[in-house]
Scaffold this motif. Sequence first.
Motif, PDB file in Angstrom:
ATOM      1  N   TRP A  35       0.850  -1.198   0.000  1.00  0.00           N
ATOM      2  CA  TRP A  35       0.000   0.000   0.000  1.00  0.00           C
ATOM      3  C   TRP A  35       0.882   1.243   0.000  1.00  0.00           C
ATOM      4  O   TRP A  35       1.752   1.378   0.872  1.00  0.00           O
ATOM      5  CB  TRP A  35      -0.881  -0.031   1.242  1.00  0.00           C
ATOM      6  N   LYS A  36       0.652   2.125  -0.951  1.00  0.00           N
ATOM      7  CA  LYS A  36       1.373   3.401  -1.044  1.00  0.00           C
ATOM      8  C   LYS A  36       2.892   3.213  -0.942  1.00  0.00           C
ATOM      9  O   LYS A  36       3.574   3.933  -0.236  1.00  0.00           O
ATOM     10  CB  LYS A  36       0.877   4.386   0.017  1.00  0.00           C
ATOM     11  N   ARG A  94      -0.722   8.901   5.623  1.00  0.00           N
ATOM     12  CA  ARG A  94       0.150   7.782   5.266  1.00  0.00           C
ATOM     13  C   ARG A  94      -0.585   6.639   4.597  1.00  0.00           C
ATOM     14  O   ARG A  94      -0.056   5.989   3.710  1.00  0.00           O
ATOM     15  CB  ARG A  94       0.865   7.252   6.505  1.00  0.00           C
ATOM     16  N   GLY A  96      -4.121   6.809   3.638  1.00  0.00           N
ATOM     17  CA  GLY A  96      -5.267   7.181   2.811  1.00  0.00           C
ATOM     18  C   GLY A  96      -6.585   6.684   3.366  1.00  0.00           C
ATOM     19  O   GLY A  96      -7.579   6.602   2.653  1.00  0.00           O
ATOM     20  N   TYR A 126     -11.174   3.580  -2.312  1.00  0.00           N
ATOM     21  CA  TYR A 126     -10.860   2.173  -2.060  1.00  0.00           C
ATOM     22  C   TYR A 126     -12.130   1.404  -1.735  1.00  0.00           C
ATOM     23  O   TYR A 126     -13.192   1.982  -1.489  1.00  0.00           O
ATOM     24  CB  TYR A 126      -9.833   2.013  -0.929  1.00  0.00           C
ATOM     25  N   GLU A 145      -3.965   2.476  -4.567  1.00  0.00           N
ATOM     26  CA  GLU A 145      -2.743   2.545  -3.766  1.00  0.00           C
ATOM     27  C   GLU A 145      -2.180   1.160  -3.469  1.00  0.00           C
ATOM     28  O   GLU A 145      -1.092   1.029  -2.935  1.00  0.00           O
ATOM     29  CB  GLU A 145      -3.001   3.288  -2.449  1.00  0.00           C
TER      30      GLU A 145
END
Length: 158
Positions: A35-36, A94, A96, A126, A145
Motif C-alpha cells: 500500500w502506497k 500515510r 489514505g 478504495y 494505492e
Amino acid sequence: MLLSACATFPHRGATIVWPQEINSMEALCDLDMRWKGLKHSGSMSLQVVYPSRLHFEVYGPFGETLLYVDRQGKDFLLSAQGEKITDAGVFEERFGIKVDEFMEDIAMRSARRQGNGASYVQRDGYRVVYRLNDGENTVCWEGPEGTICIRFIEATFG
C-alpha cells in the motif's frame, strides 16, 4: 507419512463465527500490505471496542514491533521506526484511510453490498472486501494505492 498426509490437504483457516456487527474483538492476525509503496507481511495483534478503542501492533520477523497504533477516545498514538505521532490525521495521510472509517470497517458497521462471492463496502478511493466464510477470514482494503489484507487466525468477540 504424517508429514506427506498434511501436505496433501489444502490449508483452511480457523473456523470463526462472525457476528453481523462487532462491538468488541481481540484477534491474532496475519497482515499482507502492499500500500502506497509500503510492503510488509507478518503477524499482527488487534483489539477493537467500537467506537472508542482501536489498538494494533504489527510485528517484524523477530517479534519486534514495527507499527503501533493506539486510539482511545480522542487520544491517538502512532509509533513506527522510533517516530511517535499523536495526530490521527497522519494515519490518514500515510494510509489514505481515516481512523474512524478503519474502525468502522473492522467492526463491520457500514452497509455492505454483495458481489463476486464476497461482501464489500465502497469508500472514496478504495473498497473494503470481506471474505469471512469457508475459513478464509480476511478483510482487505483494495484500491489504486494497493492492498492491505488482514487474515484472522483467532478472534474473540464481546
